[in-house]
Every structure is written in C-alpha cells, then in structure tokens.
Design a protein around this motif. Sequence first.
Motif, PDB file in Angstrom:
ATOM      1  N   LEU A 189      45.883  48.736  19.553  1.00 43.16           N
ATOM      2  CA  LEU A 189      45.868  48.597  18.098  1.00 43.16           C
ATOM      3  C   LEU A 189      46.385  47.228  17.682  1.00 43.16           C
ATOM      4  N   TRP A 190      47.476  46.788  18.320  1.00 45.91           N
ATOM      5  CA  TRP A 190      48.015  45.452  18.015  1.00 45.91           C
ATOM      6  C   TRP A 190      47.002  44.371  18.369  1.00 45.91           C
ATOM      7  N   LEU A 191      46.392  44.475  19.539  1.00 46.64           N
ATOM      8  CA  LEU A 191      45.430  43.468  19.961  1.00 46.64           C
ATOM      9  C   LEU A 191      44.221  43.426  19.030  1.00 46.64           C
ATOM     10  N   ALA A 192      43.766  44.599  18.562  1.00 51.71           N
ATOM     11  CA  ALA A 192      42.646  44.631  17.623  1.00 51.71           C
ATOM     12  C   ALA A 192      43.010  43.931  16.322  1.00 51.71           C
ATOM     13  N   GLY A 193      44.240  44.129  15.827  1.00 52.51           N
ATOM     14  CA  GLY A 193      44.667  43.427  14.618  1.00 52.51           C
ATOM     15  C   GLY A 193      44.724  41.935  14.812  1.00 52.51           C
ATOM     16  N   VAL A 194      45.200  41.496  15.968  1.00 48.79           N
ATOM     17  CA  VAL A 194      45.251  40.056  16.254  1.00 48.79           C
ATOM     18  C   VAL A 194      43.856  39.458  16.256  1.00 48.79           C
ATOM     19  N   VAL A 195      42.929  40.127  16.926  1.00 50.65           N
ATOM     20  CA  VAL A 195      41.564  39.608  17.020  1.00 50.65           C
ATOM     21  C   VAL A 195      40.894  39.568  15.641  1.00 50.65           C
ATOM     22  N   LEU A 196      41.079  40.617  14.847  1.00 48.56           N
ATOM     23  CA  LEU A 196      40.450  40.655  13.528  1.00 48.56           C
ATOM     24  C   LEU A 196      40.991  39.564  12.618  1.00 48.56           C
ATOM     25  N   LEU A 197      42.313  39.385  12.584  1.00 52.70           N
ATOM     26  CA  LEU A 197      42.896  38.369  11.712  1.00 52.70           C
ATOM     27  C   LEU A 197      42.535  36.965  12.179  1.00 52.70           C
ATOM     28  N   ALA A 198      42.569  36.730  13.488  1.00 52.90           N
ATOM     29  CA  ALA A 198      42.179  35.416  14.004  1.00 52.90           C
ATOM     30  C   ALA A 198      40.698  35.142  13.731  1.00 52.90           C
ATOM     31  N   SER A 199      39.868  36.149  13.847  1.00 48.85           N
ATOM     32  CA  SER A 199      38.446  35.979  13.547  1.00 48.85           C
ATOM     33  C   SER A 199      38.232  35.662  12.072  1.00 48.85           C
ATOM     34  N   ALA A 200      39.006  36.303  11.194  1.00 44.09           N
ATOM     35  CA  ALA A 200      38.878  36.014   9.763  1.00 44.09           C
ATOM     36  C   ALA A 200      39.263  34.574   9.453  1.00 44.09           C
ATOM     37  N   CYS A 201      40.320  34.073  10.083  1.00 47.60           N
ATOM     38  CA  CYS A 201      40.731  32.677   9.868  1.00 47.60           C
ATOM     39  C   CYS A 201      39.669  31.706  10.375  1.00 47.60           C
ATOM     40  N   LEU A 202      39.135  31.973  11.557  1.00 45.01           N
ATOM     41  CA  LEU A 202      38.101  31.099  12.099  1.00 45.01           C
ATOM     42  C   LEU A 202      36.834  31.164  11.254  1.00 45.01           C
ATOM     43  N   SER A 203      36.517  32.337  10.715  1.00 46.25           N
ATOM     44  CA  SER A 203      35.341  32.467   9.849  1.00 46.25           C
ATOM     45  C   SER A 203      35.504  31.637   8.577  1.00 46.25           C
ATOM     46  N   CYS A 204      36.688  31.680   7.972  1.00 45.41           N
ATOM     47  CA  CYS A 204      36.937  30.857   6.777  1.00 45.41           C
ATOM     48  C   CYS A 204      36.802  29.381   7.096  1.00 45.41           C
ATOM     49  N   HIS A 205      37.313  28.981   8.256  1.00 47.17           N
ATOM     50  CA  HIS A 205      37.220  27.572   8.655  1.00 47.17           C
ATOM     51  C   HIS A 205      35.761  27.153   8.853  1.00 47.17           C
TER      52      HIS A 205
END
Length: 422
Positions: free
Chosen positions: A91-107
């Motif tokens: 669950l923690w790893l999924a949250g990390v991946v989702l939030l990091a993906s959102a930041c990279l998507s915005c960039h």
Amino acid sequence: MMLWLWQSSLLLTLVIVPLLLLHPWLLQRLGARSCYLLWSAVPLTLLLPLLPGIQLAQTQQPALIETLQINAGQLQQVVQASTGTTVLFWLWLAGVVLLASACLSCHWQLHRQLRTGRQRHYRQLHRQLRTGRQRHYRQLRCYLSHHNLGPAIFGVLAPSLILPADFRQRFNNAQRRLILEHELAHWQRGDLHANLLAVALLCLFWFHPVIWLAYRRYRADQELACDAEVLQRHPKSTPFCYANALLAAMQSVPTPSVQLQPFCHHYGVTKTMKERLQQLKQQHGYSKTPALLLFTVLVTGSLLWQQPLLADSTATQSKGPAPVVRIEPRYPLQAAQNRIEGFVQLQFNIASDGRPIDIQVLHAQPENVFEKESIRALERWRYQPSSDASANQGLKVQLTFTLDHDPEQDMETLVVKPATTN
C-alpha cells in the motif's frame, strides 16, 4: 523498510510539529530567511539514525549459555503479522508510485504546453537585470506563455523561466526588474533543488499528514525568504514598489486545463500573498545561528539517546562473538502432532569466517526428536568472531521446543520463529 518508515515518521513529527507551532513567533523574531533555513533540519533528521555507533547499539551480543524458545503455537500470529506488514508495504509503495507519477505527469504537461511558446530573450533579460553575473544566465531558457502562466522558474540542471505573454505590458520597468530578480534568486539560492528533495520526501511519507502541512509551510517560507533577499539586494527599491509588482503578478491565474508543476510557485494564492505583503513591512537580517543551534540540539539528543545503548553494547561485547544471521528452526511435524515438547543443548566453536563448527549435542530431552532440526538450523547461523580467540570456543546454546496448549491451535504448522532470551 516499514520499521524505518515508522521510526522516521516519529522523528519527523518531533521536529516538524514544534516548527509549525512556533512559526509565527520565529518569523517575527528571526525573519523570513532564518525561518526558511530551519526547514533544512527536516532531511537532517532522517540522517540521525545513521550516526556512528547506532549499528553497535542495535547489535546484541550472545551470552556464553544462550536459550532460544521455539513455540509452534506462535506461528499463526507470526504469519498474520508478516502478512499484515507485506500488505502495508505494498500500500505504501503504491502511494509512492502514484504521487511520483502525478508529479512527473505535471512536469511533462508543463513542457508540452510551453514547447510552442519558447522564445530567446537573453539580451533583453540581461539588459533588464543590469547585472555582472550574465555568464550564470547564458543557458537560461525563456518561455512566453499564452495560458496566463508565470512568472515562474523551474528546472534542475538548467533554469527555465516562464513569463506571461503580457509581461512587458503588465509591469513597469522597475517591477519587471524586481520580478525577474525574484525568480532568478530561486535558482541562485538552490531552491529548485531543495524543492526536488522536498517532493521526494513528500512521496516517501505521503501517508503522514504532518509532512503535507510542513511542505505547504516550507514553500510559503521559501517565497518570504526570496522576497527578503531581493529587497536586500535593492535597498533603493521601496517595499511599496515591490508590493505593486507582487499584486500585478497575482493576476496570472492559469486556465483550468493548465497546471504548474509542483516545483513552481503560483502567485495567485491569496493567503500566501497576504502574508508576503505583510512581511514586507518588517525585514530582518540573516543569521545562520538558529539553524546551527537546532542542528546541535538534534545531534546532541541523538548521541545522548545512543549513549546508554552503546554502553550496554560495550559491556556485552567482551562476552563473546555477536550473532549476525540466525535461521529459524522448524518444529518437527511428528513431534507437533504427538504434542511432544523438549529441548536440545548444543556446544560449538566459531570459525574465522563466522560459521559454527564442531557442533556437539550435550543433552537432549527426549532423545532422537529435536536434535536433527537443531543442528540443521545451527549450521546455517553466522557470527561475528570475537577478537579474543578463547571467546570463540566452547559456546553453548539451548533450543527449547514448546507447544501452545490451546486446543483450537492447528498442530500441523511447521515453520516457527524463535524468540531470543539471554
């Protein structure tokens, strides 16, 4: 990993909560730049467990005669705890991946939106800034945004400046210079790299609400500190002129389909802008003393916390070699089905590479039941040999096999986890 997250979350809470509660007082007494520097204590906190000696504090040395309890009835609890830990990790790893993906998507979206508006205005910017540090900005890329983005600066390896398409019409000459100085100051001070580290910590501790509050306060303090530095560079520029420039920049409200990446600040945040305008009236000097005092307190507290553990470790180190790897013994199936309990006493020596050798069975009760599993497990253990050769000879260990006498307990369970008691 989950243990490190739990310990780090507790340490971060102990550091961040006082900074948030005392922030109004610190801002009034120390000034914006000193308050902003205090946030560097947050990543430093994560390094405190890595100070020299912490590994020694966590290592327990075995006694000459050691007893291990092997309880077949504890297996179900161990398996359930292990399963729960695994679920939490994913669950923690999924949250990390989702939030990091959102930041990279915005960039990525920001780059795509600005790709068609790239313009080269190096000479105009250099003349506008009238500074002798033009070599620092030779690789500066400037984007004129028709989506009402900016002013903002982003980038890690090279700065990229975003200006609204009506930049020259909206701001007068003095205001343009102050706004450009403000954005370029972020790059000179290393704020963009600090923001990258802050977002990385935010991704790792996405589950911690205090981290989100700290990130919001950190970004606001970053803007306050940058305002104070620009005014110090230009003492002839009145706070009134700078305030007008900030209000003019506040008109840049991105369209709903356009987003700035998380590493950029948006002038349109009303609450933050109000605080920035109020802070222009009271400017303080810049001192690193508060941050150094905070660092000293953190390091001293960590060393004092480790001192009793290090003392215990030093006291036990002379007793014998330290265990490094222990393989869990298995409760024999036939013995569990027949509800047989007992113990095995073993004697062994430690080789130079840490392997138990010359294993002998001193006593077993009952005989020919638990000896095989006990020797099999002990052969796979590893020790850190003691510098005293005599301490590596004649070590003894007793493996006690017991059952949980709950009648509802499943007796066909095989693998058990030993609980160590010295």
